[in-house]
Write a protein that holds these residues in place. Structure first.
Motif, PDB file in Angstrom:
ATOM      1  N   GLU A 517      48.530 -25.480 -15.558  1.00 31.02           N
ATOM      2  CA  GLU A 517      47.558 -24.956 -16.522  1.00 31.02           C
ATOM      3  C   GLU A 517      47.990 -23.572 -17.022  1.00 31.02           C
ATOM      4  O   GLU A 517      47.776 -23.216 -18.182  1.00 31.02           O
ATOM      5  CB  GLU A 517      46.168 -24.876 -15.882  1.00 31.02           C
ATOM      6  CG  GLU A 517      45.564 -26.225 -15.546  1.00 31.02           C
ATOM      7  CD  GLU A 517      45.536 -27.150 -16.751  1.00 31.02           C
ATOM      8  OE1 GLU A 517      45.080 -26.719 -17.831  1.00 31.02           O
ATOM      9  OE2 GLU A 517      45.990 -28.293 -16.625  1.00 31.02           O
ATOM     10  N   THR A 648      45.576 -32.126  -6.863  1.00 30.74           N
ATOM     11  CA  THR A 648      45.006 -30.815  -7.193  1.00 30.74           C
ATOM     12  C   THR A 648      45.972 -29.683  -6.869  1.00 30.74           C
ATOM     13  O   THR A 648      45.773 -28.555  -7.312  1.00 30.74           O
ATOM     14  CB  THR A 648      43.696 -30.592  -6.419  1.00 30.74           C
ATOM     15  OG1 THR A 648      43.929 -30.836  -5.021  1.00 30.74           O
ATOM     16  CG2 THR A 648      42.595 -31.507  -6.920  1.00 30.74           C
ATOM     17  N   ASP A 653      44.871 -29.409 -14.293  1.00 30.48           N
ATOM     18  CA  ASP A 653      43.467 -29.801 -14.263  1.00 30.48           C
ATOM     19  C   ASP A 653      43.382 -31.322 -14.254  1.00 30.48           C
ATOM     20  O   ASP A 653      43.516 -31.963 -15.284  1.00 30.48           O
ATOM     21  CB  ASP A 653      42.734 -29.228 -15.473  1.00 30.48           C
ATOM     22  CG  ASP A 653      41.271 -29.640 -15.504  1.00 30.48           C
ATOM     23  OD1 ASP A 653      40.746 -30.004 -14.436  1.00 30.48           O
ATOM     24  OD2 ASP A 653      40.661 -29.606 -16.582  1.00 30.48           O
TER      25      ASP A 653
END
Length: 877
Positions: A517, A648, A653
């Motif tokens: 991200e 994760t 995301d």
């Protein structure tokens, strides 16, 4: 003797006829009814054989019937399928549990069967309780084609002699029984009945049995092997010495059993041929956004003009309004502004179902049609679809992502989720085996599977199964699907994760290209090559001026424009200037600060500057020189990390299932499609991103709500990729969710409460079609009601289907001109012969004209005057 004979013939009838006595319509039912007519001839011949035994060994007849009954009853299911029905596993000493290559093999009861579907068996029946009399007429039920979910619908017919009569039907389109309307009609007839009593009557009728339909892949070999083992076991466990007479009796038993097996196997082999027959492509259309048409210059603009002056244009506009793409303020004249396509409406999706007379002109714009397509959507049961498209896509698919039914009993997926373990494994085995053939040598398959209560779920069985099929195992990914709120008292935990198994072929690999991200935020600019950021051209401190004097030079700029116009540098102790961009009054010279150097030489900098990759920025304390750095390399990869097993931990995301539900809700508000159990786009996009570089094929044969196509389009938008998608789905939401979803996403990726927030989508060009199904073929195939024997051969030596017509009504023989005319409209109204041949021959389409198809290898076929030899596998098996 008579009782044992009756028991045997009843078993024989069950084996041949199965549940042929059930009512309703359907291809499978038709074949079972044909089998019931053949049965009478078979029974007649077996009786003749047994009468010969009776004459020689009258005392053996009762035992003969008993042994035939004992053997055959063990291998017959309610549907007439041939399988280990009543065979206890501990007696099956012949099971293969290992091979030369594997010391442990996975074995299951239905391993050698094709799983077709699970369906109920309906018969018209009366129901009486509480002084009320009902009658349910099931004669009009049309059975399921595949394993799609269907609702039982009750339609009030009439009250006759105090009996409340209903017609029973099946529906898969969300239609439900209107009990309120039924109660109103009954009230008008004077009958007082409560809603609960009405529902009780429905429940009693619905307690009819549910059947798994299978086809044995090799019934002849299976039954003969079982009989040999059964007879061997009998001999070994029996007396120590056998008389000549006894041996002859057992030989007669074996001969009759083998003759029966040969007859039984012919029907099963016929079903195998139909199940694996390549299927016709029907009801095909294309969806193409306006930008894809406009790219063809004046020809494209002319096609757009024809579309927007077409009498069916209003139907297309009505669809756009239903999709929420445009509203009542939409004006046709705004689409083309000054003979140029409007940027706002460039991604309007055109569906050729509204413009069939223009379809050839639209697809004729492309020099290589299949290469120009972004995807194929196929409405079909997935085994038949995979088997049909295999020649065309064999070894061409880089990534497969599937989210199959988990066999939990609670999944809302369109496939029934109540398979036993053995049935589920058969269901998955055949589809995964075909998937392996679709994958390229370096292809990867991702499979979502739940894990809670593994004694009921299928996670560990799936992994064992996949390890048998795929030569390479990468491991499991763990996806956190929800926050874990709530609990299950009987399990003492809440499942908030799922596994994604990762397997592949021999040369499979996963790219080290996971984008975090943080990277996505850094690369905030975008041009035609994709996302980029401006990076300082100054090198790190270890790259000093003393060590790299050739990287220590001045960059001459025009301060008014910040354009680079030349260099200043030292040569043999002298300062020299090189100007390459004209003259200017004022100049500024920028040298590296401190002990830094530039990252690249003068020649390379000049080259990059001319390509637009270098810019000079004016800042408070002078100037900075920066180079454009793209997120994606030219081959589509990116500097990043290898995929981590806990998703994760990848710095990206990856949404929860609540996010996936929200995505669908925003697209289709106020409709709720959460029952489809969608996966978030971010999850599937990550998997595709880790295994593709920009121009590969991605397949999903449990397409669900179409998330995989959405993810492919999103990733292509992000990195300017040319990935293609192949999606297969059999449910009715193929039309109500998947196709509308792709049309909506093509126009905009940003939706809220059913409205697009912008028009910044992605141009798309895809084809969607249906496939002929197993039940369709069975329903259309013409079978004779009698057995016509070939002279000189007994019934047991015949191929009893040899003279049957199959689908030959599509052919018309012109004896005078010694030609065969093909008329496929006698089978299906709208056959796409070009796509059918493409799948059948394994050749990609280059051009389609009204009466002609040209393939990439140069083959041209006249589709109007079709050579019947080409389509023989489709109509004669």
């Amino acid at each position: 003797m008579e009782a044992k004979g009756e028991k045997f013939y009843q078993v024989l009838k069950d084996l041949f006829v199965g549940e042929a006595r059930i009512e309703g319509r359907g291809g499978y039912i038709n074949l079972l009814r044909i089998k019931s007519k053949y049965y009478e001839r078979v029974k007649e011949n077996i009786q003749e054989e047994i009468s010969k035994v009776r004459k020689k060994y009258p005392e053996f007849e009762e035992e003969l019937y008993d042994k035939l009954y004992t053997f055959f009853k063990r291998y017959i299911s309610k549907s007439g399928a041939i399988l280990f029905n009543e065979t206890p596993f501990h007696n099956d000493v012949y099971e293969k549990v290992y091979t030369d290559k594997r010391d442990v093999m996975l074995f299951w009861k239905t391993k050698n069967l094709y799983y077709v579907k699970t369906d109920r068996v309906f018969k018209s029946m009366p129901v009486e309780f509480d002084g009320l009399r009902f009658f349910f007429d099931a004669s009009e039920i049309e059975y399921k084609k595949n394993n799609e979910k269907r609702e039982i619908i009750y339609e009030f017919d009439k009250v006759q002699n105090g009996e409340i009569r209903f017609k029973v039907k099946y529906s898969e389109k969300g239609r439900k029984t209107d009990t309120e309307e039924i109660l109103k009609k009954l009230k008008k007839t004077g009958i007082r009945i409560s809603e609960e009593q009405l529902k009780d009557a429905f429940r009693i009728f619905e307690k009819q049995s549910e059947i798994d339909y299978f086809i044995n892949k090799n019934a002849r070999e299976f039954l003969k092997e079982q009989f040999k083992l059964w007879l061997y076991q009998y001999l070994v466990d029996g007396t120590e010495e056998w008389s000549k007479e006894r041996v002859e009796q057992l030989n007669l038993l074996r001969n009759i059993a083998y003759k029966l097996i040969d007859l039984i196997a012919q029907f099963e082999e016929e079903l195998v041929k139909i199940w694996n027959k390549p299927k016709f492509v029907i009801n095909s259309n294309y969806v193409i956004t306006l930008d894809r048409i406009a790219k063809h210059g004046e020809r494209g603009l002319e096609v757009i003009r024809k579309i927007f002056s077409h009498p069916n244009l209003q139907e297309q506009i009505r669809e756009w309004k239903e999709l929420g793409i445009v509203d009542d303020s939409f004006r046709v004249e705004e689409v083309l502004e000054w003979e140029k396509l409007s940027e706002k409406y460039q991604f309007l999706p055109i569906d050729t179902k509204y413009f069939k007379d223009l379809e050839f002109e639209i697809i004729g714009l492309f020099d290589n049609l299949d290469q120009a397509l972004d995807g194929w959507l196929i409405k079909s049961e997935n085994y038949q679809a995979l088997n049909t498209i295999l020649p065309k896509f064999k070894g061409k698919v880089r990534t497969i992502y599937i989210d199959p039914p988990y066999n939990t009993g609670s999944d809302g997926f369109i496939y029934l989720d109540r398979f036993s373990h053995s049935t589920w494994l058969s269901f998955m085995h055949d589809r995964l085996s075909l998937a392996k053939s679709l994958l390229s040598e370096d292809g990867v398959i991702f499979t979502s599977i739940g894990d809670l209560n593994p004694q009921e779920g299928e996670s560990f069985r799936l992994q064992f199964l996949q390890s048998m099929i795929f030569p390479k195992r990468f491991g499991n990914l763990i996806w956190k699907k929800r926050g874990g709120i709530g609990s299950f008292s009987e399990k003492n935990l809440t499942e908030n994760h799922e596994y994604i198994t990762v397997f592949g072929n021999e040369k499979s690999f996963i790219y080290e290209n996971i984008i975090t991200e943080k990277q996505r935020k850094e690369y905030k600019h975008k041009d035609e090559r994709g996302p980029y950021k401006w990076m300082d051209l100054l090198g790190p401190s270890q790259q000093t001026k003393e060590k790299r004097p050739n990287l220590n030079y001045g960059i001459i700029i025009d301060p008014n424009t910040c354009n680079i116009i030349g260099f200043e540098y030292n040569q043999n102790g002298e300062k020299k200037r090189e100007l390459f961009s004209g003259k200017c009054t004022d100049i500024e010279i920028i040298y590296p600060k401190g002990n830094y150097t530039w990252l690249i030489s003068r020649d390379v900098l000049k080259k990059h500057y001319e390509q637009g990759l270098i810019r000079v920025f004016k800042e408070k304390n002078g100037y900075s020189v920066k180079i454009k750095k793209y997120l994606f390399k030219p081959d589509g990869t990116v500097d990043g990390n290898i995929l981590k097993s806990i998703l994760t931990d990848n710095g990206v995301d990856v949404g929860l299932n609540a996010d996936a539900t929200r995505e669908l809700k925003d697209l289709f508000y106020p409709d709720d499609y959460s029952a489809l159990k969608p996966k978030p786009v971010s999850l599937v996009r990550l998997l595709i991103h880790a295994t593709t570089k920009g121009d590969e094929i991605v397949c999903d044969f449990f397409a669900g709500s179409g998330t995989t196509a959405h993810a492919v389009m999103a990733l292509n938008k992000e990195d300017n990729g040319k990935r293609k998608f192949v999606l297969i789905e059999m449910g009715d939401h193929f039309y109500t969710v998947i196709i509308p979803r792709i049309k909506k996403v093509a126009y905009s990726f940003n939706w809220h409460r059913g409205k697009p927030q912008d028009s910044n989508g992605i141009g798309v060009f895809f084809k969607y079609y249906e496939l002929e199904q197993f039940e369709d073929t069975l329903a259309r195939a013409v079978y004779k009601d009698d057995v016509m024997l070939i002279r000189g051969k007994s019934l047991y030596e015949q191929y009893i289907f040899l003279r049957d017509e199959k689908l030959l009504k599509a052919l018309e023989i012109d004896y005078e001109n010694n030609k065969v005319k093909v008329d496929l409209k006698k089978l299906y109204e709208d056959i796409d012969i070009a796509e059918t041949l493409s799948n059948l021959m394994g050749k990609w389409i280059k051009k389609i004209k009204e009466n002609e198809v040209e393939f990439e290898d140069g083959t041209i076929i006249n589709t109007k005057d079709l050579d019947y030899k080409l389509i023989k596998p489709l109509i004669w098996w």
